[in-house]
Design an enzyme around this catalytic site. Structure first.
Site, PDB file in Angstrom:
ATOM      1  CD1 TRP A 228     106.461  35.597  72.516  1.00 40.17           C
ATOM      2  CD2 TRP A 228     106.180  33.656  73.594  1.00 40.17           C
ATOM      3  NE1 TRP A 228     106.652  34.581  71.613  1.00 40.17           N
ATOM      4  CE2 TRP A 228     106.475  33.381  72.238  1.00 40.17           C
ATOM      5  CE3 TRP A 228     105.954  32.580  74.461  1.00 40.17           C
ATOM      6  CZ2 TRP A 228     106.548  32.080  71.722  1.00 40.17           C
ATOM      7  CZ3 TRP A 228     106.031  31.280  73.954  1.00 40.17           C
ATOM      8  CH2 TRP A 228     106.320  31.052  72.600  1.00 40.17           C
TER       9      TRP A 228
ATOM     10  CD  GLU B  74     108.335  25.017  66.467  1.00 42.32           C
ATOM     11  OE1 GLU B  74     109.503  25.313  66.803  1.00 42.32           O
ATOM     12  OE2 GLU B  74     107.682  25.674  65.639  1.00 42.32           O
TER      13      GLU B  74
ATOM     14  CD  GLU C  39     112.227  28.517  65.756  1.00 43.25           C
ATOM     15  OE1 GLU C  39     111.464  27.615  66.113  1.00 43.25           O
ATOM     16  OE2 GLU C  39     111.946  29.335  64.865  1.00 43.25           O
TER      17      GLU C  39
ATOM     18  CG  HIS D 186     108.464  28.322  68.838  1.00 39.34           C
ATOM     19  ND1 HIS D 186     108.935  28.580  67.589  1.00 39.34           N
ATOM     20  CD2 HIS D 186     108.362  29.535  69.457  1.00 39.34           C
ATOM     21  CE1 HIS D 186     109.107  29.892  67.434  1.00 39.34           C
ATOM     22  NE2 HIS D 186     108.764  30.482  68.567  1.00 39.34           N
TER      23      HIS D 186
ATOM     24  CD  GLU E 129     112.315  30.196  61.116  1.00 32.89           C
ATOM     25  OE1 GLU E 129     111.214  30.107  61.696  1.00 32.89           O
ATOM     26  OE2 GLU E 129     113.393  29.975  61.691  1.00 32.89           O
TER      27      GLU E 129
ATOM     28  CB  THR F 184     106.952  27.090  61.154  1.00 31.64           C
ATOM     29  OG1 THR F 184     107.913  28.093  60.868  1.00 31.64           O
ATOM     30  CG2 THR F 184     107.599  25.737  61.048  1.00 31.64           C
TER      31      THR F 184
ATOM     32  CG  ASP G  23     108.547  33.962  68.502  1.00 33.51           C
ATOM     33  OD1 ASP G  23     108.187  35.129  68.731  1.00 33.51           O
ATOM     34  OD2 ASP G  23     108.929  33.174  69.399  1.00 33.51           O
ATOM     35  CD  GLU G  24     108.160  29.350  63.890  1.00 27.60           C
ATOM     36  OE1 GLU G  24     109.317  29.666  63.556  1.00 27.60           O
ATOM     37  OE2 GLU G  24     107.899  28.322  64.550  1.00 27.60           O
TER      38      GLU G  24
ATOM     39  CG  HIS H  14     112.713  33.239  63.759  1.00 22.53           C
ATOM     40  ND1 HIS H  14     112.368  32.160  64.528  1.00 22.53           N
ATOM     41  CD2 HIS H  14     113.122  34.211  64.623  1.00 22.53           C
ATOM     42  CE1 HIS H  14     112.578  32.457  65.816  1.00 22.53           C
ATOM     43  NE2 HIS H  14     113.025  33.694  65.889  1.00 22.53           N
TER      44      HIS H  14
HETATM   45 FE   LIG Z   1     111.060  28.640  63.188  1.00 22.90          FE
HETATM   46 FE   LIG Z   2     109.404  27.319  65.779  1.00 21.00          FE
END
Ligand SMILES: [Fe+2]
Ligand SMILES: [Fe+2]
Length: 328
Positions: free
Chosen positions: A33, A76, A111, A114, A164, A167, A196-197, A200
């Site tokens: 995305w 971020e 990242e 974000h 991670e 978040t 995403d976090e 990660h």
């Molecule tokens: Fe992150």
């Molecule tokens: Fe992030």
């Protein structure tokens, strides 16, 4: 061999798998995305109507919510600090273009979306003072951070495994709060960031897992070191315009606790999850020092729970310059 050289050896050994790890934990640019997927298209004729809708829906979200979203966004946006820090970790070499520097660059690129998407959304919301926010971001990047990891990859990967997940929790909770107030678009946006976090987190905790297999004693000492010192949040030097680094971070974190976005119980939960993920309790064959560190870590969650239960969070909101007081 010195401890540093052993670490470098382990990093080189793990680096062999970096392409597989990138493929497993990061998403190709053409399929992942992008911020524009969640924002009004400024080329479209419907742009102004969509912005109007964002502004209307934003009115239904309370002051503390905006403070938390702003603080999350600023955290971020301080990504340059994190990238330059990670590039300097022992075993990561951007001159040699080694596998670890490739990882850091591709992680940074993910990242970066974000802060980008949150910044644009906040700008369109009409609920926040962008200039004040920008000044705080400017300060935070200028001030840098001090996370107590040295240039040690083991400590840094404990830190990133922890952060991670932290978040993930906070973006996910913000998504839930937005959804509960009928703001589906913002909820979707925060949820996808949280996704995403989580990926990660899975990656960094996998790195630590692999290090435990190669160098269990020193990996245990690194985990122990980080948890004993307590994980410092990346935005701990947060400040508002005209202020010295003072209580801004504490007030931001009180706000997040008050609305249940990130609490001291979450901190303990993360610790519990890391202990379980790395199977700390069953780790045998350690030297005496690492055994002691393991036992300390195993007792830490219940010790911290007793302290957290006694903590109180101020009930009243702190007035940040970032958000106008109740415009409702
Ligand atoms: Fe992150
Ligand atoms: Fe992030």
């Amino acid at each position: 061999m010195s401890l540093k050289n052993i670490r470098l050896d382990v990093m080189r050994y793990l680096e062999k798998d970096i392409d597989t790890l990138i493929e497993k934990y990061l998403v190709p640019i053409d399929t992942i995305w992008q911020p524009s997927d969640f924002l009004p298209n400024s080329e479209s004729d419907t742009f102004f109507d969509e912005v109007k809708e964002i502004r209307e829906l934003s009115k239904d979200l309370p002051y503390d919510f905006w403070v938390v979203l702003v603080g999350d966004m600023i955290t971020e946006e301080a990504l340059p600090t994190y990238e330059s820090w990670l590039m300097d970790v022992e075993g990561v070499d951007q001159v040699e273009h080694n596998g670890w520097s490739k990882w850091v660059r591709q992680w940074t690129a993910e990242e970066n979306r974000h802060g980008d998407v949150l910044n644009k959304y906040l700008y369109l919301s009409g609920r926040v003072n962008m200039k004040e926010i920008e000044k705080t971001t400017h300060h935070l990047i200028s001030d840098g951070f001090d996370i107590g990891t040295d240039r040690d990859p083991y400590k840094n990967f404990v830190y990133t495994s922890f952060q991670e997940l932290a978040t993930y929790i906070s973006h996910n909770r913000v998504a839930k709060l937005a959804k509960a107030r009928g703001n589906k678009q913002l909820a979707k946006m925060c949820k996808i960031i949280a996704g995403d976090e989580m990926r990660h987190h899975m990656a960094y905790s996998d790195f630590v897992d692999r290090i435990f297999k190669e160098d269990p004693n020193q990996m245990m000492m690194a985990f122990h070191h980080m948890m004993k010192a307590k994980i410092t949040m990346p935005a701990h030097f947060l400040r508002e315009s005209g202020d010295k680094i003072s209580s801004a971070f504490e007030e931001f974190s009180n706000t997040a606790q008050r609305i249940g976005v990130y609490t001291s119980m979450d901190y303990i939960d993360i610790l519990d999850k890391l202990i379980a993920k790395w199977d700390i309790g069953n780790m045998g064959g350690l030297n005496t020092e690492a055994e002691k560190a393991r036992d300390y870590l195993m007792k830490l969650p219940s010790r911290m729970t007793r302290i957290a239960e006694r903590m109180t969070i101020p009930e009243n909101s702190y007035q940040f310059k970032w958000v106008e007081p109740a415009k409702l």
